[in-house]
Design a protein around this motif. Structure first.
Motif, PDB file in Angstrom:
ATOM      1  N   HIS A   3      52.500  17.084   5.258  1.00 55.87           N
ATOM      2  CA  HIS A   3      53.926  18.821   5.008  1.00 55.87           C
ATOM      3  C   HIS A   3      54.685  17.596   4.032  1.00 55.87           C
ATOM      4  N   TYR A  37      51.374  23.358   7.739  1.00 60.23           N
ATOM      5  CA  TYR A  37      51.448  22.834   9.300  1.00 60.23           C
ATOM      6  C   TYR A  37      49.847  23.698   9.903  1.00 60.23           C
ATOM      7  N   LYS A  69      50.895  21.010   1.676  1.00 57.42           N
ATOM      8  CA  LYS A  69      52.161  20.282   1.733  1.00 57.42           C
ATOM      9  C   LYS A  69      52.923  21.666   2.064  1.00 57.42           C
ATOM     10  N   HIS A  70      54.307  20.790   3.245  1.00 59.84           N
ATOM     11  CA  HIS A  70      54.907  22.574   3.842  1.00 59.84           C
ATOM     12  C   HIS A  70      54.121  23.399   4.923  1.00 59.84           C
ATOM     13  N   PHE A  86      52.997  29.396   6.606  1.00 58.66           N
ATOM     14  CA  PHE A  86      53.304  27.890   6.765  1.00 58.66           C
ATOM     15  C   PHE A  86      52.286  27.027   8.033  1.00 58.66           C
ATOM     16  N   CYS A  90      61.137  27.088   9.381  1.00 63.39           N
ATOM     17  CA  CYS A  90      59.369  26.778   8.554  1.00 63.39           C
ATOM     18  C   CYS A  90      58.450  26.196   9.107  1.00 63.39           C
ATOM     19  N   GLY A  91      57.928  26.588  10.774  1.00 62.45           N
ATOM     20  CA  GLY A  91      57.449  26.589  11.373  1.00 62.45           C
ATOM     21  C   GLY A  91      57.708  24.776  12.418  1.00 62.45           C
ATOM     22  N   PRO A  92      56.892  24.379  12.912  1.00 65.72           N
ATOM     23  CA  PRO A  92      55.554  25.126  12.915  1.00 65.72           C
ATOM     24  C   PRO A  92      55.920  26.027  14.054  1.00 65.72           C
ATOM     25  N   GLN A 118      65.263  24.703   2.136  1.00 60.37           N
ATOM     26  CA  GLN A 118      63.543  22.984   1.970  1.00 60.37           C
ATOM     27  C   GLN A 118      63.970  22.359   0.646  1.00 60.37           C
ATOM     28  N   HIS A 148      56.896  31.452   2.608  1.00 62.53           N
ATOM     29  CA  HIS A 148      55.512  31.404   2.556  1.00 62.53           C
ATOM     30  C   HIS A 148      54.879  31.544   4.126  1.00 62.53           C
ATOM     31  N   TYR A 172      58.099  32.716  11.910  1.00 61.70           N
ATOM     32  CA  TYR A 172      57.379  34.061  10.983  1.00 61.70           C
ATOM     33  C   TYR A 172      57.995  35.549  11.653  1.00 61.70           C
TER      34      TYR A 172
END
Lengths: 334, 374
Positions: free
Chosen positions: A115, A85, A82-83, A242, B76-78, B108, A240, B83
């Motif tokens: 995801h 990749y 979850k959340h 990811f 939040c990615g990818p 989110q 978080h 980050y």
């Protein structure tokens, strides 16, 4: 039907799952050879120079399989939690393979994307569509999937109990079961961290795990660390993380350092790995603030010489030994 | 609190206007120079992508000028961009700076709370929602006009009769706009530059080569990082079109995105035969735009990306196939701190020469074809 599975990328994590599934559906499985120079060279030729090493190698394995199999399994693993990749390159993996290799046999490129909620239903759906490439019998696919999940659970449990993928996959399993008792008896351990397709590939890692074991140390890797411990450590990050494997590597390193279960940590990262670029930074900076356990970063690429890596590993292990003998585990300077 | 932010193309003009209007003290980082890059590369991880290094340099240069809060957007990615803030905060901490990085992540699962609390922190107690929306609107308008100016320049530069006029106006505008205070003064500077560009005498019969720029957004819109690729190509007599600009991105992702009307649909459709899902960053847009440029009759496409950019590498490996299928030359230029300007210029010149030859050959073929009755 002969299904080709490449010995690269997440083979080291999911092979029991994939193998059981395809075997239950009556397929013959062709796994590419252990990585060698020829496979790597073929993977690199005519491919983007700045792609990461594991990806180039994976392409080499696919080229190896192209002439041997009827269908090649190149799943698109967008997300397995979850959340999170795995990495952008995994999202585009089938396309990168298809567009860079001419005359490829058909490939199974179904998408696994957990995801949104990380539910196992997504996983089931993924395998149902993979199975349809082989048979129309839905109940057979469903049954094969259940068996496969069971096999994978058994494999994961063995990993958490201290075995490594290189002990369990291939022909070393019997030997590993005989020797694991003595492996547990190692009084000291070294943490070897990195992406599974780097540290468990004996050619890429230049036998790092065997080398450390031969020097008399047990080896702990991220795959040995329990999931709840990983989550607990990862939650300490301000945001978080990811990337699933990035998270595992970071959190297991922090756990090893915090619990002092290792004498040192060796982080083997592959050239061009975008995730490693960030995780090495976090492991070094946060790890050093946590405790003074030595951390070494080994960056490998297609040019890395075996002698140089051997020397660095030996020097690292010698340093740890000296530290024990002469400094009482306290560095002379701070 | 003194707020700063990273440089990316025209952003600084709009963002400065927003903070000025809200009465928040803001430090605009000095325009990127080799010192910025050097600071960034010294302290950032070696294998990190170039934007992380340059923006880290921006922060340090702003902190030297008194900034204590750094506002950046997140994801939040990818793509690794999500980050950046965490890694850069670690580096700043270890360097002994106590500046705080505020990451404005998109919500989110529909949870807007973290975003709003951070925005409130940034605005301070005197800023109301109404004020913020008005300032945001002005900021957006400014970025939109600044992007329009950029596009005008791209059209005029290859066609100008007295070479160097456009560059002179552009240089003066860049120096003036950073000194202006408040949204209205900034708008005035932009509009003056627009008028000056309009007044340039151009050769209306000249048919320049047309090149589309695709790739990673930061390298596309930050002129320091792409070594002024638009200026270099323009002065080689090429009309350049950039597939992404900031205002377009804002419209697509914030306004139209919420309504589901994004123009990205067209791009996604064009990319579909090659790449049918998001790989982060602008990987899919890169493929789609290349296809669209070819269909619009462009002579060539240049892909720009920072070294090690994960989504663009996916696109890079697919582009040769697109180039073959759509019959459009594509060149990939990878940028990092080692990029030498002379080598870069040579590659651009060689590519332009190649396109010229291709165009001549195709035209000749057409004529001979007619003569020979094909």
């Amino acid at each position: 039907m002969k299904i080709g599975i490449a010995k690269g990328l997440l083979y080291y994590i999911y092979y029991p799952l994939w193998r059981t599934f395809f075997e239950k559906l009556g397929c013959e499985i062709i796994v590419s050879d252990d990585t060698n120079k020829n496979i790597l060279d073929r993977g690199i030729k005519d491919f983007a120079d700045d792609a990461c090493l594991p990806l180039k190698l994976f392409r080499g394995h696919i080229l190896e399989l192209a002439s041997k199999s009827d269908v090649i399994f190149v799943p698109r693993l967008v997300s397995v939690a979850k959340h999170e990749y795995i990495c952008p390159k995994f999202c585009g993996l089938p396309e990168m393979i298809k567009n860079s290799i001419a005359h490829l046999p058909p490939i199974i490129d179904e998408t696994l994307n957990m995801h949104k909620n990380g539910s196992m239903e997504e996983m089931r759906g993924f395998f149902m569509s993979v199975g349809r490439h082989i048979t129309n019998d839905k109940s057979a696919i469903s049954e094969a999937y259940s068996e496969a999940v069971k096999a994978q659970r058994g494999y994961d449990a063995l990993l958490r109990s201290g075995f490594l993928p290189i002990d369990l996959l291939g022909d070393r399993q019997d030997k590993a079961f005989r020797e694991i008792k003595s492996a547990r008896d190692y009084s000291q351990a070294i943490g070897i961290i990195g992406h599974p397709y780097v540290i468990y590939d004996n050619y890429l890692s230049m036998g790092l795990i065997d080398k450390v074991r031969q020097a008399g140390y047990g080896v702990i890797t991220p795959e040995n660390v329990a999931d709840d411990v990983i989550d607990e450590e990862a939650d300490k990050l301000p945001k978080h993380m990811f990337y699933t494997f990035g998270k595992n590597i970071y959190a297991s390193a922090m756990h090893m350092i915090r619990s002092k279960s290792v004498k040192g940590v060796i982080y083997m990262s592959a050239f061009g790995c975008g995730v490693d670029a960030f995780i090495t930074e976090l492991v070094q900076r946060r790890g050093r603030r946590l405790d003074n356990i030595p951390i070494m970063i080994l960056n490998i690429d297609e040019h890395t010489g075996q002698a140089g890596v051997d020397t660095r590993v030996e020097a690292f292990l010698d340093m740890i030994k000296w530290r024990d003998q002469h400094e009482g585990d306290v560095p002379a300077y701070r | 609190m003194k707020v700063t932010f990273p440089h990316i193309g025209n952003t600084y003009i709009g963002v400065k206007a927003v903070f000025d209007a809200l009465g928040v003290e803001v430090v605009v980082p000095p325009l990127c120079t080799s010192r910025t890059l050097e600071l960034g590369t010294r302290y950032a991880p070696e294998m990190a992508c170039l934007p992380l290094k340059v923006t880290l340099g921006n922060y340090i240069e702003s902190i030297e000028r008194g900034a204590d809060t750094i506002a950046i957007t997140g994801s939040c990615g990818p793509c690794r961009f999500g980050y950046y803030g965490v890694v850069q905060q670690e580096i700043l901490n270890d360097l002994g700076y106590d500046a705080e990085i505020l990451i404005l992540d998109p919500p989110q699962d529909g949870d807007f709370k973290p975003l709003f609390s951070r925005l409130a922190k940034l605005g301070g107690p005197n800023v109301t929602a109404g004020k913020a929306i008005k300032a945001g609107y002005l900021g957006f308008k400014i970025i939109k006009e600044a992007d329009e100016l950029d596009r005008m320049i791209l059209k005029v530069r290859p066609r100008e009769i007295d070479k160097g006029q456009t560059d002179a106006i552009w240089g003066k505008y860049r120096a003036d706009v950073i000194k202006a205070f408040g949204p209205y003064e900034i708008l005035k500077v932009i509009r003056r530059a627009k008028d000056e560009v309009r007044a340039i005498k151009i050769d209306k019969t000249f048919q320049p080569l047309k090149i589309g720029l695709v790739g990673e957004i930061y390298t596309l819109i930050e002129p320091f990082v792409n070594l002024n690729v638009e200026q270099k190509l323009g002065n080689l007599g090429v009309e350049v079109n950039r597939s992404i600009d900031l205002s377009g991105w804002v419209i697509d992702n914030i306004f139209l995105g919420l309504l589901g009307l994004s123009s990205e649909k067209r791009i996604k459709k064009a990319a579909k035969p090659y790449l049918d899902l998001c790989v982060g960053g602008h990987g899919r847009e890169c493929i789609g735009n290349t296809v669209l440029y070819s269909r619009k009759g462009y002579d060539g496409v240049i892909q720009l990306m920072p070294f090690g950019c994960m989504p663009e590498i996916v696109a890079e490996t697919i582009l040769p196939q697109v180039s073959k299928d759509e019959n459009i030359p594509v060149m990939t230029l990878i940028l990092d701190e080692m990029t030498g300007e002379a080598g870069y210029q040579t590659r651009l010149e060689a590519f332009v020469d190649l396109l010229k030859r291709k165009r001549e050959k195709e035209r000749a073929k057409k004529h001979y074809g007619l003569l020979l009755g094909h």
